[in-house]
Design an enzyme around this catalytic site. Sequence first.
Site, PDB file in Angstrom:
ATOM      1  CG  ASP A 185      -6.858 -79.955  -5.199  1.00 49.86           C
ATOM      2  OD1 ASP A 185      -5.963 -81.009  -5.034  1.00 49.86           O
ATOM      3  OD2 ASP A 185      -7.029 -79.316  -4.267  1.00 49.86           O
TER       4      ASP A 185
ATOM      5  CG  ASP B 255      -2.635 -78.208   0.582  1.00 49.50           C
ATOM      6  OD1 ASP B 255      -3.314 -77.846   2.301  1.00 49.50           O
ATOM      7  OD2 ASP B 255      -1.982 -77.181   0.549  1.00 49.50           O
TER       8      ASP B 255
ATOM      9  CG  ASP C  49      -7.742 -75.086  -3.306  1.00 46.98           C
ATOM     10  OD1 ASP C  49      -7.306 -76.532  -3.645  1.00 46.98           O
ATOM     11  OD2 ASP C  49      -7.067 -74.781  -2.753  1.00 46.98           O
TER      12      ASP C  49
HETATM   13 MG    MG Z   1      -5.749 -77.690  -3.363  1.00 48.96          MG
END
Ligand code: MG
Length: 358
Positions: A38, A40, A236
């Site tokens: 991923d 961001d 995240d």
């Molecule tokens: Mg993310």
Amino acid sequence: VTAPNDHEPTSDTSSSAPAPLGGSEQPLARAYDTALLDLDGVVYVGQHAVPHAATALRDATKTGMRLAYVTNNASRTPDTIAAHLVDIGMPATAEDVVTSAQAAARLLAERLPSGARVLYVGGAGLEAALIAAGLTPVRSADDEPAAVVQGYAPEVGWRELAEATYAVRAGLPYVATNMDMTIPTPRGIAPGNGTLVGVVRAATGVTPEVAGKPELPLHRETILRTGARRPLMVGDRLDTDIQCATRSGTDSLLVFTGVTDPAALLAAEPAHRPTYLAEDLRGLLVPHPRPEPEQGAPGVWRCGGWRASVAEGELVLDGDGDPYDALRALCALAWSRPEALSRPEPPQADKALARAGL
Ligand SMILES: [Mg+2]
């Protein structure tokens, strides 16, 4: 040797408890062939690289791990995304980037004749993905499209949403790149593609098929493009990255450089629990200890120098060492004995987390 995919529940855990965290005696970069990263909150936050990310990813590739940068954001092309990644120090080429626009284009290309016209709402990334998939992007419902696809771009406005509404109301197949309700911008949280899809959905009563995380087409696209045989999802967010990993049967690494904090992980429902956890991407470069139940002390878990137990409905932590080993022991306990906690969601964990320095 502990196989990284081998994390059946240990026999001492309560009967129906799902597996606690997994363990890997090898560094993850050696145990898995491809990291599905991923962006961001994992690789960058806004315009800035996450600390240690660039070095950790370079070291992971030296160990033999392939990197795939996987994004729900359909607005930019892989070239543009790769250029940004290189700017902030990451090892990346356009071939390493997989977007929800590419996944949406494949969904359509598998169902439509080659060259079919597709009405698109979105930006350069979506237009380029349609062309690369052998489809013909068009802008008006009067251009006789065979389907509608909608992705985020900052320039999307009422006219484009109206074109999509005309075409969807006419009964055309409708695909959305992703349903993220918000996106981070330098000035704060702004509406994401899910919000704009909501406009068309409200005007048509039609819910689109979704390509991006946590749905599986983007994951499938990434596997097809990388040829990964032992992929590791790295993210995240529990409700997109980790849920997508769970749904696809892929092992996952949660990092704490984005939106999830340790207290939220302790409260995670089973589908949102990762295989591994680490402070940041340096977690790719090391073995991961597996939390173990303490022999003769039901409901007590150990990891590294830490011991996690429950007293009066609260999580209690003793010992010392790596704070993330403490979190591993606490997760194993909170996830296996939610009934022992006076407040399972979120668990009473403030004192235990502070004890670990988290
Ligand atoms: Mg993310």
